[in-house]
Enzyme design. Structure first.
Site, PDB file in Angstrom:
ATOM      1  N   ARG A 124      49.431  52.229  34.663  1.00  0.00           N
ATOM      2  CA  ARG A 124      49.668  51.401  35.855  1.00  0.00           C
ATOM      3  C   ARG A 124      49.165  52.037  37.139  1.00  0.00           C
ATOM      4  O   ARG A 124      49.159  51.402  38.189  1.00  0.00           O
ATOM      5  CB  ARG A 124      51.182  51.170  36.017  1.00  0.00           C
ATOM      6  N   LYS A 129      45.331  50.109  34.770  1.00  0.00           N
ATOM      7  CA  LYS A 129      45.249  49.210  33.615  1.00  0.00           C
ATOM      8  C   LYS A 129      45.929  47.878  33.896  1.00  0.00           C
ATOM      9  O   LYS A 129      45.499  46.844  33.429  1.00  0.00           O
ATOM     10  CB  LYS A 129      45.897  49.907  32.418  1.00  0.00           C
ATOM     11  N   GLU A 178      30.356  40.350  31.970  1.00  0.00           N
ATOM     12  CA  GLU A 178      31.252  41.371  31.411  1.00  0.00           C
ATOM     13  C   GLU A 178      30.520  42.713  31.260  1.00  0.00           C
ATOM     14  O   GLU A 178      31.082  43.769  31.567  1.00  0.00           O
ATOM     15  CB  GLU A 178      31.802  40.868  30.065  1.00  0.00           C
ATOM     16  N   GLU A 209      32.625  49.586  36.485  1.00  0.00           N
ATOM     17  CA  GLU A 209      33.928  50.253  36.527  1.00  0.00           C
ATOM     18  C   GLU A 209      33.916  51.633  35.876  1.00  0.00           C
ATOM     19  O   GLU A 209      34.703  52.499  36.242  1.00  0.00           O
ATOM     20  CB  GLU A 209      35.056  49.376  35.983  1.00  0.00           C
ATOM     21  N   ASN A 239      57.191  49.396  43.324  1.00  0.00           N
ATOM     22  CA  ASN A 239      55.919  48.780  42.922  1.00  0.00           C
ATOM     23  C   ASN A 239      55.759  47.530  43.752  1.00  0.00           C
ATOM     24  O   ASN A 239      56.727  46.802  43.950  1.00  0.00           O
ATOM     25  CB  ASN A 239      55.959  48.285  41.472  1.00  0.00           C
ATOM     26  N   GLY A 240      54.532  47.219  44.155  1.00  0.00           N
ATOM     27  CA  GLY A 240      54.291  45.989  44.902  1.00  0.00           C
ATOM     28  C   GLY A 240      53.870  46.300  46.318  1.00  0.00           C
ATOM     29  O   GLY A 240      53.482  47.431  46.639  1.00  0.00           O
ATOM     30  N   TRP A 291      49.510  53.766  42.295  1.00  0.00           N
ATOM     31  CA  TRP A 291      48.168  53.257  42.537  1.00  0.00           C
ATOM     32  C   TRP A 291      48.203  52.831  44.002  1.00  0.00           C
ATOM     33  O   TRP A 291      48.885  51.882  44.365  1.00  0.00           O
ATOM     34  CB  TRP A 291      47.860  52.070  41.627  1.00  0.00           C
ATOM     35  N   CYS A 293      51.411  50.592  39.781  1.00  0.00           N
ATOM     36  CA  CYS A 293      52.432  51.624  39.880  1.00  0.00           C
ATOM     37  C   CYS A 293      53.455  51.466  38.749  1.00  0.00           C
ATOM     38  O   CYS A 293      53.663  50.376  38.235  1.00  0.00           O
ATOM     39  CB  CYS A 293      53.195  51.614  41.204  1.00  0.00           C
ATOM     40  N   LYS A 325      31.640  46.210  33.121  1.00  0.00           N
ATOM     41  CA  LYS A 325      31.912  47.466  32.404  1.00  0.00           C
ATOM     42  C   LYS A 325      31.121  48.614  33.023  1.00  0.00           C
ATOM     43  O   LYS A 325      31.635  49.704  33.210  1.00  0.00           O
ATOM     44  CB  LYS A 325      31.556  47.359  30.911  1.00  0.00           C
ATOM     45  N   HIS A 344      16.045  32.280  42.510  1.00  0.00           N
ATOM     46  CA  HIS A 344      16.670  31.700  43.705  1.00  0.00           C
ATOM     47  C   HIS A 344      17.206  32.785  44.638  1.00  0.00           C
ATOM     48  O   HIS A 344      18.051  32.517  45.475  1.00  0.00           O
ATOM     49  CB  HIS A 344      17.780  30.731  43.295  1.00  0.00           C
TER      50      HIS A 344
HETATM   51  O1  M6R Z   1      45.823  42.695  31.953  1.00  0.00           O
HETATM   52  P1  M6R Z   1      44.821  41.662  32.375  1.00  0.00           P
HETATM   53  O2  M6R Z   1      43.951  41.209  31.247  1.00  0.00           O
HETATM   54  O3  M6R Z   1      45.438  40.499  33.083  1.00  0.00           O
HETATM   55  O4  M6R Z   1      43.885  42.399  33.406  1.00  0.00           O
HETATM   56  C1  M6R Z   1      42.893  41.705  34.104  1.00  0.00           C
HETATM   57  C2  M6R Z   1      41.918  42.645  34.743  1.00  0.00           C
HETATM   58  O5  M6R Z   1      42.553  43.476  35.660  1.00  0.00           O
HETATM   59  C3  M6R Z   1      41.209  43.535  33.706  1.00  0.00           C
HETATM   60  O6  M6R Z   1      40.571  42.770  32.742  1.00  0.00           O
HETATM   61  C4  M6R Z   1      40.167  44.429  34.404  1.00  0.00           C
HETATM   62  O7  M6R Z   1      39.141  43.651  34.924  1.00  0.00           O
HETATM   63  C5  M6R Z   1      39.651  45.480  33.418  1.00  0.00           C
HETATM   64  N1  M6R Z   1      39.753  46.778  33.981  1.00  0.00           N
HETATM   65  C6  M6R Z   1      38.234  45.258  33.033  1.00  0.00           C
HETATM   66  O8  M6R Z   1      37.781  46.206  32.117  1.00  0.00           O
END
Ligand code: M6R
Length: 606
Positions: free
Chosen positions: A27, A601, A478, A485, A98-99, A74, A2, A482, A501
């Site tokens: 945010r 983000k 990773e 998400e 926020n929070g 959010w 947020c 990607k 396994h």
């Molecule tokens: O700002 P940060 O690097 O601490 O964020 C960590 C994760 O929230 C962030 O990397 C998230 O996994 C991304 N959306 C991945 O693409």
């Protein structure tokens, strides 16, 4: 998550609040709202969806007022909807938050018994009614002290008051809040970025603090209401206007920027004349460090994982890695000779910050690898190593991952040189090799046409797997993250050796599987694992590096080859086709690439 903005001025504020909200959308972007004070009335405009929708709605209302607060949400408590969007108002106040208020259910019951009626399903609405209730018998300042004491959990707050046309209140515990100083006006905001178009003079609230902000004065208080003085920081004036240029999506642009990310970072940390690592501000003797603990979330966690491989390979350190949300609640035995490294693009991730805070309280050595140098994590760590990759806007982290890996690689090189765990020749060779990385990354970017076709299959798949060993395992994780998400396709990253396994049972005819098999010590074994999935019907995309020997294997569906570099640098290159794979899969499905569903983000709640 947020985003909060608040402005108190001599001029109307709504359009500037909307502009700041646009900057804060990273945010949260499931709903947005604004409240201004006009002639003793609080006027609210709220909507489900993006700030663009809010802007359209505001234009219908001609929203006036020279005090106002705004919010992008959010959702945590209550689904994204107009009614749950902030600000939340009572008959006396309007609040943005926020929070998470952890005791909101108990507080709500108490307030309902007193006759307060709740409109939303949010935890935030309790704050509005609680403030209203305390205001009946207390001064404004005492109300804030008492309310903050009642709230459990984390928050950054902005509050305006119906009967106070000359002030607003900001408060912080857990979530960040910046306060900005302007000419005949002042501001509060979730970060300095939201305030930069209005001021470069900023103070940050610390946990437990609150402030009363007027047009021409800001007073700061600690949790018992004693006056405190705050340092005023002068931020750099140049607000970088980061736009999409010729690109349609930020993510696409950010992927393509990676060769520059690499060269900018190398320019910062490598002395090319003497062929050596330049981390001049390293505050400890390397001999005082016996172990390293790397901590992060999501993509940042994956960069920590890969750093473990590099550090174990070239230094004498014991290296462990943890996810911040786990680390902060484990019974960690803190060690004075351990360096705790926090990796975060935003520098605001709540769990990573809390893990850092825990380390600070235990007085151990801390280092932050961040992109946003003004962030909470950067401000609190003993040593800050910025990744220098410029603003990253796409919610899916791409160039920041590249920068995080690179800084961690360079740090590992520095420690191994200082510790003499590699020879001088090896060190020089590794530093020299780094200089060709940007160029190889540039070449790797030219895979679009091929990936475009491959992505059609991944986009339509029920599920997919990403396999790798050694350095390639974190990259497999990773790549899978990607795809999940962005394209909302179930994807599992797995160590290739673990398939038999259990996960092998998932493989069925036509399932797309990425196999990362660069020519390193694991190559032959990974190729065998690849055969095992092909034999069970998988459609394999093999990502390897160019070599004089052809890959000896039949029935590989597609193959992508990156440059032949030393094996410890290959992770940087094989990351790129995976980012493009996720991008094109999402594009194929018409999804919102820069703002995937349910995400934000900067994750400022735990
Ligand atoms: O700002 P940060 O690097 O601490 O964020 C960590 C994760 O929230 C962030 O990397 C998230 O996994 C991304 N959306 C991945 O693409």
């Amino acid at each position: 998550m947020c985003g909060i903005i608040g402005i108190i001025s001599t001029q109307e504020v709504s359009s500037r609040i909307v502009n700041s909200l646009k900057k804060l959308e990273y945010r949260g972007y499931d709903s947005a709202g604004i409240a201004t004070l006009v002639d003793g009335n609080i006027n609210e405009v709220k909507c489900e969806g993006r700030v663009d929708v809010l802007e359209r709605d505001i234009s219908k209302f001609n929203l006036k007022g020279d005090i106002g607060i705004g919010h992008v949400r959010w959702a945590t408590h209550g689904k994204p909807s107009k009614i749950n969007a902030h600000p939340h108002s009572s008959e006396q106040v309007s609040v943005v938050h926020n929070g998470i208020i952890e005791n909101s259910t108990i507080l709500k019951k108490l307030l309902e018994k007193k006759g307060y009626v709740f409109k939303s399903q949010t935890d935030t609405e309790v704050i509005a009614h609680l403030v209203t209730d305390y205001l009946k018998k207390n001064s404004l300042k005492n109300t804030i002290i008492k309310v903050l004491k009642k709230l459990h959990g984390s928050f950054a707050l902005g509050i305006i008051f119906k009967d106070q046309n000359d002030l607003m209140v900001g408060a912080k515990r857990g979530s960040p809040l910046a306060v900005g100083y302007g000419p005949n006006e002042n501001y509060i905001g979730s970060d300095s970025y939201a305030l930069k178009s209005m001021t470069n003079k900023i103070s940050y609230l610390e946990d437990g603090e609150f402030c009363i902000v007027k047009k021409d004065q800001i007073e700061f208080f600690d949790n018992v209401g004693s006056h405190i003085n705050k340092k005023v920081l002068n931020l750099s004036k140049n607000e970088i206007d980061y736009d999409k240029g010729d690109y349609k999506y930020f993510m696409e642009k950010e992927i393509d920027e990676q060769p520059s990310t690499i060269s900018d970072c190398i320019n910062e940390y490598i002395d090319k004349y003497n062929n050596q690592v330049n981390i001049l501000n390293f505050p400890w003797k390397t001999s005082s460090i016996k172990s390293v603990m790397l901590i992060g979330c999501g993509t940042a966690f994956h960069s920590c994982l890969i750093a473990k491989y590099w550090m174990e390979q070239s230094t004498n350190l014991d290296v462990s890695v943890d996810i911040a949300s786990e680390f902060r609640y484990r019974k960690v035995r803190f060690k004075k000779d351990c360096l705790y490294i926090f990796v975060s693009q935003s520098g605001e991730t709540a769990d990573t910050y809390a893990a850092l805070d825990l380390c600070k309280k235990n007085k151990v050595k801390t280092c932050a690898v961040v992109n946003v140098v003004e962030s909470s994590i950067a401000r609190n760590a003993d040593l800050v190593l910025p990744i220098h990759c410029g603003q990253e806007i796409g919610v899916a982290s791409t160039k920041a991952f590249m920068g995080q890996m690179l800084v961690l690689y360079i740090l590992s090189l520095k420690i191994s040189f200082d510790q003499k765990s590699i020879t001088r020749e090896e060190y020089k060779h590794k530093v020299e090799n780094l200089l060709s990385l940007s160029n190889s990354a540039k070449k790797t970017l030219k895979v679009d046409q091929k990936i475009l076709n491959i992505a059609k299959v991944f986009a339509e798949a029920k599920g997919s797997m990403f396999l790798g060993r050694g350095y390639s395992f974190p990259i497999a994780l990773e790549g899978a993250l990607k795809l999940k998400e962005l394209a909302y396709v179930h994807a599992e990253g797995y160590p290739a050796g673990e398939m038999k396994h259990g996960p092998l049972a998932l493989i069925e005819e036509g399932m797309p599987v990425v196999v990362l098999a660069p020519r390193d010590e694991h190559y032959k074994k990974t190729i065998s694992n690849m055969q095992e999935v092909i034999a069970r019907g998988a459609k394999v995309l093999l990502i390897t590096n160019k070599n004089k020997d052809e890959v000896i294997s039949e029935n590989i569906w597609e193959k992508i080859e990156v440059d032949q570099l030393d094996e410890d640098l290959i992770p940087f290159l094989i990351t790129i086709p995976l980012q493009k794979l996720a991008f094109y899969s999402a594009l194929k499905k018409g999804y919102d690439i820069d703002k995937p569903r349910n995400l934000a983000k900067s994750v400022t709640v735990e």
